[in-house]
Scaffold this active site. Structure first.
Site, short mmCIF file in Angstrom:
data_model
loop_
_atom_site.label_atom_id
_atom_site.label_comp_id
_atom_site.label_asym_id
_atom_site.label_seq_id
_atom_site.Cartn_x
_atom_site.Cartn_y
_atom_site.Cartn_z
NE ARG A 304 -4.31 -0.07 1.78
CZ ARG A 304 -5.36 0.19 1.00
NH1 ARG A 304 -5.46 1.36 0.40
NH2 ARG A 304 -6.31 -0.70 0.83
CD GLU A 706 -7.35 1.97 6.42
OE1 GLU A 706 -8.09 1.52 5.53
OE2 GLU A 706 -6.21 1.54 6.63
N1 MTE Z 1 -12.52 4.11 14.45
C1 MTE Z 1 -12.61 3.72 15.73
N2 MTE Z 1 -13.39 4.41 16.57
N3 MTE Z 1 -11.91 2.66 16.21
C2 MTE Z 1 -11.07 1.93 15.38
O1 MTE Z 1 -10.44 0.97 15.82
N4 MTE Z 1 -10.13 1.67 13.11
C3 MTE Z 1 -9.79 2.35 11.86
C4 MTE Z 1 -11.03 3.04 11.28
N5 MTE Z 1 -11.70 3.82 12.29
C5 MTE Z 1 -10.95 2.33 14.01
C6 MTE Z 1 -11.73 3.43 13.57
C7 MTE Z 1 -9.24 1.47 10.85
S1 MTE Z 1 -7.60 1.12 10.89
C8 MTE Z 1 -10.01 0.95 9.86
S2 MTE Z 1 -9.34 -0.03 8.65
C9 MTE Z 1 -11.45 1.20 9.81
O2 MTE Z 1 -11.92 2.03 10.85
C10 MTE Z 1 -12.16 -0.16 9.88
O3 MTE Z 1 -13.53 -0.03 9.85
P1 MTE Z 1 -14.36 0.21 8.49
O4 MTE Z 1 -13.79 -0.73 7.50
O5 MTE Z 1 -15.73 -0.08 8.89
O6 MTE Z 1 -14.11 1.64 8.11
N1 HPA Z 2 -5.64 -2.83 4.03
C1 HPA Z 2 -5.81 -3.20 5.29
N2 HPA Z 2 -5.60 -4.40 5.73
C2 HPA Z 2 -5.18 -5.31 4.87
C3 HPA Z 2 -4.97 -4.99 3.52
C4 HPA Z 2 -5.23 -3.68 3.08
O1 HPA Z 2 -5.07 -3.32 1.91
N3 HPA Z 2 -4.55 -6.10 2.92
C5 HPA Z 2 -4.48 -7.04 3.88
N4 HPA Z 2 -4.87 -6.57 5.04
MO1 MOS Z 3 -7.16 -0.78 9.29
S1 MOS Z 3 -5.13 -0.42 9.40
O1 MOS Z 3 -7.03 -1.47 7.67
O2 MOS Z 3 -7.30 -2.08 10.35
#
Ligand code: MTE
Ligand code: HPA
Ligand code: MOS
Length: 764
Positions: A304, A706
């Site tokens: 990434r 993210e």
């Molecule tokens: N928000 C909260 N409150 N707590 C979390 O642990 N994780 C982040 C983001 N927002 C997180 C968060 C990360 S690393 C990711 S990948 C996404 O939420 C995962 O959830 P989603 O795929 O539903 O966005």
């Molecule tokens: N994003 C987050 N987590 C992951 C990914 C990615 O692209 N690939 C494997 N785990």
């Molecule tokens: Mo988020 S770093 O893809 O859990």
């Protein structure tokens, strides 16, 4: 709609791992972990620890019935060390005792002897010694080698960013107990229930169907529980299998900080070439990822970094290479942004470098190079639905950058010891797991006889508001009240073979699967309603809990419809499976179409630096974000605010320090500073970009987890501009985090004051 968990969260009723009532006879687990970073174990004496009253068993690698292996991508990580120690904090043995307190006492009684070996903590050093996790990868478009001579300006330099501790409020943990037929049930604080299940099966030497993993919610994961929650689940399962007792492990904060991996620190080189119109026509970068002692998710994170190496810019000639460097730190892992922020920091540094040399604001270069529809990313995907330019223009005009700049300039003229700085940060982030096969999900829906609905998906609620969004999806498809719908725990026996909740794609993937399941039930309900109403199916719809014929509400309400369907022996349960269409990537050619879509945004950051003390405040972050058509603005705004502040923390104050021997010094909240209420920006303004959204986003509401973290990168450059305003001799450095100490050094470097102080010191 309000977050379904809001009330329970604030009244303390939400259940986290440590709130699960334990069963009678529950024992407590505690790791004995390596007190050195690189060594060969010559002898370990557990006898005193074992003799302590209340200690039940000490489990070592020799007790593992299956494979001593928890590596997710590569099989390079033992659950418990055998002969070699590869990082400080590496799990060696599992102490099982009647209480956590006793286990702690026992841990202090373990005696270890070892032969120390040289320790590498720096990724550049690792590369020099050929210590790589796997071979380097290169993304290339055009031909930078032949372009340098055509460039008006070429600049080269280095940019480093440090790691970041996840600091989820709930630490890692698990609770496991044996059930019938050689099975184990694990409650886990994990983003990846299937990873826990699969790895537990491997370590215990049983089939996956013997392991059930259940997740209620996490008190935060942020990537730290995508892969690294697995070990704790497996450890508890292992002890539960061996002792046939319930085993609980709720990890102490300092143990968690010491043992688990963090965001990958990166050390990188860049070379950027511009033409006379400030077009970036060539870009090269070499990334040295500090992977730590095992692969963990490093290959995917590194990938990434390459995908996001050019951020929101179109560059026709690019060559970027990444090395995953094996060091003796705990294996680093996923962290919000997943390598993307590290890549973006480097190109933003290169642009800041160029702007500084040319004596222009960086935003002149940024604005001249934003992506447009039809451009090609270095990885071959063609840009469409592009909002790089629109969020930029919207931010620049809505917040009136000229006025902000004028205010900053005036302030700086009128203040000697306070200086302001400003920076603009555009973001472009790809949505989908970069590993195409991971982009699918499942959901299971039951409509009960009273018309209430139970929903299970493979998605994990970790504070990001997933459950609320899932309730909204089901309520929307059935057109019933949200309070009829209950989100069940995430459980591997209800929804199997899940990808982790990660990559910001959880709501898209699981939401689309849920839509499919709900639509299949709805189709059957419409058939039943049409029969009941004696009309064509096409005439039927459900609106606000009522069956409608040609849009006109009838007497047939939702509950009655469900009862009728049930008595007609129609199935009220359904599963859905969704796989993102049109995505692919060829790792041989390093080309393809890996992302369903991209999320865009632009943030303007203003900071004030106290030039006597090196302290700073973020005055404001004003941004325009591409939510698509947000399905829940409260949740999505929360994600933007949280991500932004987490990004600011990474860029400014969170400083992970390992000593030369690989020991973590920033090992508690007294030595590791994260943003608090006093360090958040004085003002955060979020303007949603007006757009139709994207068809591959759940209900056109784009992934939001993210991307906002990367707005925080702007803070680094805003502070840098303030330092430049104070100290014309400041030499640009790209070495995040920009801690107050570094700011202070920057403010006075090359200055007479500093020379004087130094001279006096020397005299003294
Ligand atoms: N928000 C909260 N409150 N707590 C979390 O642990 N994780 C982040 C983001 N927002 C997180 C968060 C990360 S690393 C990711 S990948 C996404 O939420 C995962 O959830 P989603 O795929 O539903 O966005
Ligand atoms: N994003 C987050 N987590 C992951 C990914 C990615 O692209 N690939 C494997 N785990
Ligand atoms: Mo988020 S770093 O893809 O859990």
């Amino acid at each position: 709609m309000k977050n379904v968990d809001a009330k329970n969260h604030v009244s303390g009723k939400s259940i986290y791992l440590d709130d699960i009532p334990v069963r009678q006879g529950t024992l407590h687990a505690l790791l004995y972990d390596a007190p050195v970073a690189h060594a060969i174990i010559t002898h370990i004496d557990y006898s005193e620890a074992e003799a302590l009253e209340g200690v039940v068993r000490i489990i070592t690698h020799q007790d593992i019935p299956g494979e001593n292996q928890i590596g997710g991508i590569f099989p390079d990580e033992p659950l418990l060390a055998e002969n070699d120690i590869h990082f400080w904090g590496m799990p060696i043995a599992l102490i099982i005792a009647e209480s956590e307190y006793i286990a702690r006492q026992a841990r202090a009684l373990v005696k270890i002897e070892y032969k120390e070996l040289p320790v590498i903590t720096d990724p550049r050093e690792a590369r020099k010694q050929d210590s790589l996790i796997f071979p380097p990868r290169t993304f290339k478009i055009g031909n930078p080698e032949n372009t340098w001579e055509n460039c008006e300006y070429v600049f080269e330099g280095e940019a480093d960013s440090n790691g970041q501790e996840h600091l989820y409020i709930e630490t890692q943990g698990a609770y496991a107990y044996p059930t019938e037929h050689g099975s184990i049930r694990i409650s886990s604080s994990t983003q990846g229930p299937t990873a826990v299940q699969k790895t537990a099966a491997r370590v215990l030497g049983v089939d996956m169907n013997r392991i059930e993993v259940d997740v209620t919610r996490l008190g935060g994961g942020f990537g730290g529980k995508e892969d690294q929650a697995t070990a704790w689940g497996v450890l508890c399962a292992l002890a539960a299998q061996i002792l046939q007792k319930p085993i609980k492990y709720s990890v102490h904060r300092m143990d968690d900080m010491r043992i688990t991996g963090k965001r990958h620190p990166y050390r990188s080189d860049y070379k950027i070439g511009l033409d006379k119109n400030l077009k970036i026509i060539a870009y090269e970068a070499t990334f040295h990822q500090n992977a730590g002692a095992a692969a963990d998710l490093s290959p995917a994170v590194m990938e990434r970094t390459l995908f996001h190496a050019t951020n929101a810019y179109f560059v026709p000639n690019v060559q970027v290479t990444a090395y995953s460097c094996k060091t003796h730190l705990p294996p680093n892992t996923a962290f919000r942004g997943f390598g993307g922020p590290q890549g973006m920091f480097v190109i933003e540094s290169a642009i800041a470098h160029a702007a500084n040399e040319l004596g222009i604001p960086a935003r002149d270069i940024q604005a001249a190079n934003l992506l447009k529809d039809g451009d090609e990313f270095p990885y071959g995907q063609i840009v469409d639905y592009c909002n790089a330019g629109s969020t930029w223009t919207d931010a620049i005009s809505t917040y009136n950058i000229k006025t902000i700049q004028k205010e900053v300039d005036n302030f700086n003229i009128n203040n000697n010891h306070l200086k302001k700085g400003i920076a603009v940060m555009p973001v472009c982030f790809g949505i989908s797991f970069t590993n195409t096969p991971m982009n699918h999900a499942r959901a299971l829906v039951h409509v009960y006889q009273d018309g209430s609905v139970g929903v299970s998906t493979g998605g994990v609620e970790m504070g990001q508001g997933l459950n609320t969004k899932m309730v909204q999806v089901a309520a929307h498809i059935f057109n019933i009240h949200t309070n009829r719908i209950k989100l069940e725990t995430t459980n591997t026996t209800r929804v199997a073979n899940t990808s982790p909740s990660a990559a910001s794609a959880t709501a898209d993937l699981n939401g689309k699967a849920l839509e499919i399941a709900c639509e299949k039930i709805l189709e059957r309900l419409i058939y039943v309603a049409a029969k009941q109403m004696n009309c064509a199916e096409e005439a039927i719809s459900i609106r606000e809990e009522k069956v409608c014929v040609n849009g006109q509400p009838t007497e047939l309400a939702w509950e009655k419809l469900i009862q009728t369907a049930f008595l007609s022996r129609v199935s009220l349960s359904e599963k859905g499976h969704y796989a993102t269409p049109n995505i692919h990537f060829d790792k041989q050619k390093e080309k393809g179409h890996p992302f369903a879509y991209h999320v865009y945004g632009t943030a303007i950051t203003t900071v004030t630096v106290d030039c006597l003390r090196g302290l700073y405040e973020v005055d404001s972050v004003k941004l325009v974000h591409d939510f698509g058509k947000s399905m829940n603005t409260a949740i999505d705004d929360g994600q933007v605010e949280g991500g932004l502040v987490q990004g600011i923390g990474w860029m400014t104050m969170e400083e992970i320090i390992y000593n030369k021997k690989g020991r973590l010094l920033s090992n508690a909240l007294s030595t590791y500073k994260i943003p608090d209420i006093y360090s958040v920006p004085g003002e955060i303004t979020i303007k949603p970009l007006a757009t139709e959204g994207h068809p591959l986003a759940i209900r056109k509401s784009k992934a939001v987890g993210e991307p906002p973290l990367m707005y925080g990168i702007g803070t680094y450059f805003a502070i840098q501009n303030a330092v430049k305003a104070f100290n014309p001799n400041y030499i640009l450095k790209f070495d995040a985090p920009f801690t107050p100490e570094k700011v202070l050094m920057g403010l006075y470097e090359g200055r007479e004051v500093l020379a004087k102080v130094k001279a006096e010191e020397e005299k003294a």
